[in-house]
Enzyme design. Structure first.
Site, mmCIF file in Angstrom:
data_model
loop_
_atom_site.group_PDB
_atom_site.id
_atom_site.type_symbol
_atom_site.label_atom_id
_atom_site.label_comp_id
_atom_site.label_asym_id
_atom_site.label_seq_id
_atom_site.Cartn_x
_atom_site.Cartn_y
_atom_site.Cartn_z
ATOM 1 N N CYS A 163 16.711 76.883 -33.631
ATOM 2 C CA CYS A 163 17.915 75.900 -34.283
ATOM 3 C C CYS A 163 17.261 74.433 -34.558
ATOM 4 O O CYS A 163 18.053 73.608 -35.175
ATOM 5 C CB CYS A 163 18.841 75.494 -33.245
ATOM 6 S SG CYS A 163 19.640 77.036 -32.273
ATOM 7 N N HIS A 303 22.947 67.038 -31.367
ATOM 8 C CA HIS A 303 22.511 68.342 -31.362
ATOM 9 C C HIS A 303 24.064 69.308 -31.076
ATOM 10 O O HIS A 303 24.645 69.934 -31.528
ATOM 11 C CB HIS A 303 21.705 68.865 -30.430
ATOM 12 C CG HIS A 303 21.278 70.396 -30.728
ATOM 13 N ND1 HIS A 303 20.876 70.880 -32.181
ATOM 14 C CD2 HIS A 303 21.404 71.471 -29.994
ATOM 15 C CE1 HIS A 303 20.590 72.283 -31.795
ATOM 16 N NE2 HIS A 303 20.919 72.455 -30.498
ATOM 17 N N GLU A 314 21.467 66.463 -23.398
ATOM 18 C CA GLU A 314 21.456 65.651 -24.421
ATOM 19 C C GLU A 314 22.016 63.974 -24.199
ATOM 20 O O GLU A 314 21.208 63.144 -24.565
ATOM 21 C CB GLU A 314 21.949 66.083 -25.571
ATOM 22 C CG GLU A 314 21.576 65.329 -27.017
ATOM 23 C CD GLU A 314 22.123 65.820 -28.204
ATOM 24 O OE1 GLU A 314 22.948 66.668 -28.055
ATOM 25 O OE2 GLU A 314 21.535 65.305 -29.185
ATOM 26 N N LYS A 335 29.585 69.627 -35.110
ATOM 27 C CA LYS A 335 29.433 71.178 -34.507
ATOM 28 C C LYS A 335 31.033 71.421 -34.190
ATOM 29 O O LYS A 335 31.418 72.518 -33.996
ATOM 30 C CB LYS A 335 28.409 71.501 -33.712
ATOM 31 C CG LYS A 335 27.089 71.689 -34.172
ATOM 32 C CD LYS A 335 26.282 72.184 -33.215
ATOM 33 C CE LYS A 335 24.677 72.378 -33.690
ATOM 34 N NZ LYS A 335 23.865 70.987 -34.026
ATOM 35 N N HIS A 340 27.910 76.072 -34.980
ATOM 36 C CA HIS A 340 26.407 76.042 -34.932
ATOM 37 C C HIS A 340 25.927 76.744 -35.866
ATOM 38 O O HIS A 340 25.819 77.990 -35.790
ATOM 39 C CB HIS A 340 25.953 76.192 -33.371
ATOM 40 C CG HIS A 340 24.559 75.966 -33.290
ATOM 41 N ND1 HIS A 340 23.461 75.254 -34.256
ATOM 42 C CD2 HIS A 340 23.722 76.050 -32.034
ATOM 43 C CE1 HIS A 340 22.656 75.027 -33.761
ATOM 44 N NE2 HIS A 340 22.532 75.366 -32.567
ATOM 45 N N PHE A 399 15.738 76.915 -28.898
ATOM 46 C CA PHE A 399 15.287 77.934 -28.053
ATOM 47 C C PHE A 399 13.685 77.916 -28.016
ATOM 48 O O PHE A 399 13.060 77.817 -29.242
ATOM 49 C CB PHE A 399 15.729 79.569 -28.057
ATOM 50 C CG PHE A 399 17.188 79.697 -27.862
ATOM 51 C CD1 PHE A 399 17.717 78.789 -27.073
ATOM 52 C CD2 PHE A 399 17.888 80.762 -28.143
ATOM 53 C CE1 PHE A 399 19.127 78.861 -26.723
ATOM 54 C CE2 PHE A 399 19.019 81.244 -27.683
ATOM 55 C CZ PHE A 399 19.681 80.315 -27.253
#
Length: 411
Positions: A163, A303, A314, A335, A340, A399
């Site tokens: 991502c 994010h 975050e 988002k 996403h 990831f």
């Protein structure tokens, strides 16, 4: 020798909330959601039946019908946003010098997963696998197809970091320009993985929201109700360029990219480091390169995926970096409206940052009604905000514990 200044001279986007930059931005500012029931594949056997699809996209506008059969949808979406960005930047490829000094560096997270699924079904049912199967799915055929459409001969490759792929592509493009390897780069990211394998793979990890009954409220970053992200597709392209070259060719200049940072969590294959150390390091390095103090940053496009763990971590990372200024910062996650888009997210959200600087308006976090106790910043809930902004920061995490932060400045 002073570093070259990097500016943005072209933008293009295909997203769940709009297929032009103007509609994309208008819908975000109006707080419209692009999350709906899935139409791209049967959902009878799927645990999760909602996604953020790009609607009313006509691939005939970017590739003839014969060649469309040779590429996966992520390539078609990437061709679409790149075509928009090139036109927006007023780039002409009639001059050999322009052709040779322009590169293509794009981020792709998963590549052609829907085509892999379809071709595997053919194979296991005893039918012939397409001779175009491999070139239709590998990620670097996105910049490859763009260079077939436009005769660009500079550096051409993809970044693949889950991502964070789109953000890493933009960072790599800026580094190539600063090193003098090219003068401009068509960069950004593209992703399209709404298929059974992806939906069930992420659902098995319990990464997706299961709010099938209320698609438009399923993505709710920082809210007590958040139960996972909504898988989406999309593509964004930016023309990133050396300032002197942009001025010389009288290109439109939308913003300046002044800082970027990258880091690793070195912690887990999918879970972020619990204190957000890796995310904090990426933000610190971006501030360091931009040569600004934390209090100069006005807005963060986070994010913010709507996962219980990720949103809280975050938030902690932002507090670590910005300390007292964290509660004066304006933070939002788009988002909530778009879901996403994985490898395209960093690029799409960079466009959000650039439009925020251009319009002096910040998009909201849609569906934020009851923030959880550990999420206590100003997340611009449910309504966009007109305000003065000079520096904005964009976060992308992936990831594998990979992190990237970008800082844009008003030009």
């Amino acid at each position: 020798m002073s570093k070259k200044r990097i500016v943005i001279t072209g933008q293009g986007v295909l997203s769940p909330v709009g297929n032009t930059l103007a509609t994309f931005w208008d819908n975000l500012i109006q707080g419209k959601s692009g999350i709906t029931n899935i139409t791209q594949c049967p959902t009878d056997n799927l645990k999760v039946k909602i996604a953020g699809e790009v609607k009313n996209f006509n691939p005939d506008e970017v590739l003839n019908k014969k060649d469309q059969k040779k590429v996966d949808r992520f390539i078609l979406l990437g061709l679409g946003s790149a075509t928009q960005a090139i036109a927006d930047s007023q780039l002409q490829f009639s001059d050999e010098q322009v052709i040779q000094e322009t590169g293509i560096i794009l981020g792709v997270g998963l590549g052609g997963l829907p085509t892999i699924e379809k071709q595997a079904e053919l194979y296991f049912s005893g039918k012939r696998v397409s001779p175009f199967f491999i070139p239709s799915i590998i990620s670097n055929l996105l910049p490859g197809q763009i260079s077939l459409k436009y005769p660009v001969k500079g550096p051409q490759f993809t970044t693949a970091s889950a991502c964070a792929s789109g953000a890493h592509a933009i960072i790599t493009a800026a580094n190539y320009i600063q090193q003098g390897l090219c003068n401009r780069v068509i960069t950004g990211g593209s992703e399209s993985t709404i298929c059974h394998l992806a939906m069930e793979g992420f659902a098995s990890m319990k990464a997706l929201s299961t709010n099938n009954e209320n698609p438009q409220e399923a993505s709710c970053p920082w809210d007590n109700r958040r139960d996972g992200f909504v898988l989406s597709e999309g593509s964004a392209s930016l023309i990133v360029e050396d300032l002197d070259t942009a001025i010389k060719r009288k290109a439109p200049i939308y913003a300046e990219l002044v800082g970027w940072g990258m880091s690793a969590d070195a912690y887990h294959i999918t879970s972020p480091q619990p204190k957000g150390d890796g995310a904090a390091l990426a933000m610190k390095l971006a501030l360091q390169q931009a040569q600004i103090s934390p209090h100069k940053v006005d807005y963060i496009n986070a994010h913010g995926t709507s996962t219980p763990m990720g949103d809280a971590i975050e938030t902690q990372a932002i507090k670590t970096v910005f300390k007292d200024h964290a509660h004066k910062l304006m933070v939002s996650s788009t988002k909530g409206a778009m879901g996403h888009t994985l490898g395209a997210a960093g690029a799409i959200e960079s466009l959000v940052c650039i439009k925020s600087l251009e319009t002096q308006t910040l998009p909201c976090t849609l569906n934020l009604k009851n923030p959880s106790e550990d999420c206590d910043l100003d997340y611009i809930p449910n309504q966009s905000r007109e305000t003065k902004v000079n520096y904005v920061l964009n976060n992308s995490f992936g990831f594998g514990g990979t992190n990237a932060s970008l800082i844009f400045k008003k030009y």
